[in-house]
Scaffold this active site. Sequence first.
Site, PDB file in Angstrom:
ATOM      1  N   SER A 145       0.843  -1.197   0.000  1.00 17.85           N
ATOM      2  CA  SER A 145       0.000   0.000   0.000  1.00 17.85           C
ATOM      3  C   SER A 145       0.877   1.245   0.000  1.00 17.85           C
ATOM      4  CB  SER A 145      -0.890   0.009   1.249  1.00 17.85           C
ATOM      5  OG  SER A 145      -1.592   1.227   1.372  1.00 17.85           O
ATOM      6  N   TYR A 158      -1.920  -0.361  10.476  1.00 10.11           N
ATOM      7  CA  TYR A 158      -2.059  -0.748   9.071  1.00 10.11           C
ATOM      8  C   TYR A 158      -0.829  -0.324   8.275  1.00 10.11           C
ATOM      9  CZ  TYR A 158      -3.846  -1.055   4.319  1.00 10.11           C
ATOM     10  OH  TYR A 158      -4.004  -1.356   2.983  1.00 10.11           O
TER      11      TYR A 158
END
Length: 265
Positions: A145, A158
């Site tokens: 990501s 995250y």
Amino acid sequence: MVNRKLAGKKILITGASGGIGMFLAIHVARAGGTPILVARSVGKLQIVSHKIEESFQVSCYYYKADLQDGVETKSVLDQIYFDHGSVDAVINNAGVAIFSYVAEAEWQDIEQMIDLNVTSLIRTTHQLLPHFIKQNHGHIINIASQAGKMATPKSAVYSASKHAVIGFTNALRMEVEKRGIFVTAVNLGPVRTNFFQKADPTGSYQKSVDSLMLHPNKVAYVIVQSLFTKCREINSPAWMNAGSRLYQIAPTLMERVLEKQFNKK
């Protein structure tokens, strides 16, 4: 349209019951490859598999597994090799996010993000790697990501998990590059999937970035086109990747300038 690089190749896709994983399976089948799908939701896997076989006249296999369970993961991967004899590539797509300030986060949510985003990805790769080395070819694609390059409030865990994926991917690439194995990291911004139903149940973040969201079909197409080519990273959208690069150079400045944007979660 059949892609000669993918024709007849067996591509294992985790987290394949919907979203990016589902579209990855579609594009693999369209290119002439054989999708092998793994996820927890067997009902959804059945639907995806049936639609793919009906649309493209190819075999599409599916296996139910909770990738956070090490014993179950090993059993399923062993079964896949028993059933198919070999696997040519794996796309480690399974992942989860739950946006929250660290001080307010539930420990079980933190643990789930680390277990699924990092531990299960490394576990799956670790089990498949000896097979790739033995057959002297393979491709490992890890869905990371842009958050792994540029962290923001409410995504500390995250971002940490995806930063770990990027680090793991970069080191692994160097370890196996002379063994005929490609390794690619995919760093995406927000994608229009059900991902945010769990990451941000309020819907406020998704609403704030709605016009900027990537379409999973387009993302999946680009990823599948990169299979069996030497591709270090896929970064999308380009403007967000440019921001990530600038952040590495001037983090304090970027945090000040983008403070309002960073706090939209």
